[in-house]
Scaffold this active site. Structure first.
Site, PDB file in Angstrom:
ATOM      1  N   THR A   1     -20.448  33.820  37.400  1.00  0.00           N
ATOM      2  CA  THR A   1     -20.900  33.302  38.535  1.00  0.00           C
ATOM      3  C   THR A   1     -22.390  33.168  38.660  1.00  0.00           C
ATOM      4  OG1 THR A   1     -21.068  33.331  40.941  1.00  0.00           O
ATOM      5  CG2 THR A   1     -20.947  35.443  39.903  1.00  0.00           C
TER       6      THR A   1
ATOM      7  N   THR B   1     -16.895  30.683  42.212  1.00  0.00           N
ATOM      8  CA  THR B   1     -16.841  31.659  40.947  1.00  0.00           C
ATOM      9  C   THR B   1     -15.619  31.315  40.270  1.00  0.00           C
ATOM     10  OG1 THR B   1     -18.324  33.053  41.958  1.00  0.00           O
ATOM     11  CG2 THR B   1     -16.832  33.859  40.283  1.00  0.00           C
TER      12      THR B   1
ATOM     13  N   THR C   1     -13.029  36.264  44.413  1.00  0.00           N
ATOM     14  CA  THR C   1     -14.078  35.409  44.784  1.00  0.00           C
ATOM     15  C   THR C   1     -14.340  35.418  46.146  1.00  0.00           C
ATOM     16  OG1 THR C   1     -14.556  32.743  44.830  1.00  0.00           O
ATOM     17  CG2 THR C   1     -12.376  33.389  45.104  1.00  0.00           C
ATOM     18  N   GLY C   2     -15.508  34.724  46.625  1.00  0.00           N
ATOM     19  CA  GLY C   2     -15.982  34.993  47.742  1.00  0.00           C
ATOM     20  C   GLY C   2     -16.983  35.963  47.931  1.00  0.00           C
TER      21      GLY C   2
ATOM     22  N   SER D   1     -21.991  26.789  41.147  1.00  0.00           N
ATOM     23  CA  SER D   1     -21.866  28.385  41.386  1.00  0.00           C
ATOM     24  C   SER D   1     -21.618  28.995  40.048  1.00  0.00           C
ATOM     25  CB  SER D   1     -20.623  28.622  42.513  1.00  0.00           C
ATOM     26  OG  SER D   1     -20.651  28.038  43.540  1.00  0.00           O
TER      27      SER D   1
ATOM     28  N   ARG E   1     -30.586  39.873  44.016  1.00  0.00           N
ATOM     29  CA  ARG E   1     -29.186  40.298  44.554  1.00  0.00           C
ATOM     30  C   ARG E   1     -28.052  40.254  43.356  1.00  0.00           C
ATOM     31  NH1 ARG E   1     -24.056  37.659  44.994  1.00  0.00           N
ATOM     32  NH2 ARG E   1     -23.176  38.320  46.742  1.00  0.00           N
TER      33      ARG E   1
HETATM   34  C1  SD4 Z   1     -20.743  36.629  44.623  1.00  0.00           C
HETATM   35  N1  SD4 Z   1     -18.456  36.530  44.581  1.00  0.00           N
HETATM   36  O1  SD4 Z   1     -21.756  36.616  43.921  1.00  0.00           O
HETATM   37  C2  SD4 Z   1     -19.660  36.151  44.187  1.00  0.00           C
HETATM   38  C3  SD4 Z   1     -19.501  34.494  44.762  1.00  0.00           C
HETATM   39  C4  SD4 Z   1     -18.401  33.803  44.547  1.00  0.00           C
HETATM   40  O2  SD4 Z   1     -17.168  32.132  44.587  1.00  0.00           O
HETATM   41  O3  SD4 Z   1     -17.412  34.395  44.455  1.00  0.00           O
HETATM   42  N2  SD4 Z   1     -18.385  32.476  44.673  1.00  0.00           N
HETATM   43  O4  SD4 Z   1     -20.490  37.190  45.912  1.00  0.00           O
END
Ligand code: SD4
Length: 329
Positions: free
Chosen positions: A209, A191, A242-243, A89, A219
């Site tokens: 990330t 991330t 994160t997320g 990631s 995106r």
């Molecule tokens: C995203 N927040 O691109 C990032 C992805 C992520 O752990 O956090 N992955 O949406």
């Protein structure tokens, strides 16, 4: 099922670890009422998201322990993860978008409130260092896509192929069954976001990330957005996310966490309130994961996520630990 990225178990890394297992999700507490799971204070210190934060923290710690600045610490720290081909990631080895292109987002903030960011950057192993140069060498905060790549190349970065065999294979498998639909779920998050306080008590942060695996081409997530994926106010503290970036962006999550800390909430409670905000406003929250991690000016840390499984690495002189966050669900 949660996969290996959602490290549920609490790991003890050193004999000195002060581990505070945290399943707190009770009533709201103000900063002076210490909830279970908030860590002791003290600096220098560094925290970062997920298990890969342990190795990243180690590099940051080498800077901090020699009296270096938190800005250098967070840059050096997350570069470890960016260069790791096994992390799918971040940076090299990051899973590509649905067209097979690895596109990177990163940002950095210093104690003076300066910020730099790159989005949709391809072919550069260390987007965080490009983000730092955007902050230091341009009048702007954010450069994107072709312009960010051009700027990086002008500043001596090399153009490289970031798509590893493993990532290409994963993409090819995904293509077979995906119907070209991006993956949105609770698992797909790895991330690195990092916050450090140096010996002078100054706070910096970084976030980097490759974003959601197999996302639409073009995106951009929350990670490079100042206030969403990262926010630092040196008088108050810092936060990273994160997320699923879409949820974080729509609630300006990291800024919100810092603002809650400004009004007196502990880092953990501030993170919890920002998760609550997502749950209040965005009906799709329960199908997705978001985790917040924060530190306040005293060096206290805390984290909270929508789902169980989010954890963070903490390194201080007396502690080297992986800690579970609290969770709403
Ligand atoms: C995203 N927040 O691109 C990032 C992805 C992520 O752990 O956090 N992955 O949406």
């Amino acid at each position: 099922m949660l996969n290996r990225r959602n490290f549920i178990s609490l790991s003890f890394l050193t004999a000195f670890s002060t581990i505070l297992k945290s399943s707190f999700s009770g009533a709201l507490l103000k900063a002076d009422e210490k909830p279970p799971g908030d860590t002791e204070h003290g600096f220098p210190m560094v925290i970062s998201t997920w298990k890969h934060g342990i190795a990243a923290n180690e590099a940051a710690w080498q800077v901090l322990v020699q009296g270096g600045q938190s800005l250098d610490a967070v840059e050096q720290g997350v570069r470890v993860t960016e260069a790791d081909p096994d992390n799918s990631s971040v940076g090299v080895g990051g899973f590509p978008d649905r067209d097979g292109d690895v596109t990177l987002d990163a940002c950095i903030m210093d104690p003076k409130g300066k910020a730099g960011s790159v989005t949709f950057l391809q072919h550069i192993v260390h987007p965080v260092s490009v983000a730092r140069l955007v902050m230091e060498k341009t009048p702007h905060v954010m450069l994107s896509g072709e312009g960010a790549l051009e700027f990086a190349l002008q500043n001596g970065f090399r153009k490289e192929d970031l798509l590893t065999d493993k990532a290409r294979k994963a993409w090819e498998e995904w293509k077979e069954k995906s119907h070209y639909k991006p993956v949105i779920n609770v698992e797909n998050h790895d991330t690195i976001g990092m916050l450090a306080i140096d010996k002078n008590g100054d706070i910096s942060g970084a976030c980097t990330t490759s974003g959601l695996a197999f996302k639409m081409h073009g995106r951009v997530g929350d990670s490079p957005i100042i206030g969403a994926g990262l926010f630092v106010d040196n008088e108050v503290g810092g936060a990273v996310a994160t997320g699923l970036g879409e949820l974080v962006m729509k609630t300006l999550g990291s800024f919100l966490v810092v603002e809650f800390m400004r009004s007196g909430y502990s880092p953990r409670e501030a993170c919890r309130l920002a998760v609550d905000r997502i749950a209040d406003k965005l009906p799709e929250y329960d199908r997705n994961q978001v985790g917040y991690l924060a530190v306040n000016k005293a060096g206290e840390t805390g984290a909270f996520a929508i789902h169980k499984g989010f954890n963070y690495a903490l390194k201080r002189e007396d502690v080297n630990a992986l800690l579970d966050s609290g969770a709403l669900l």
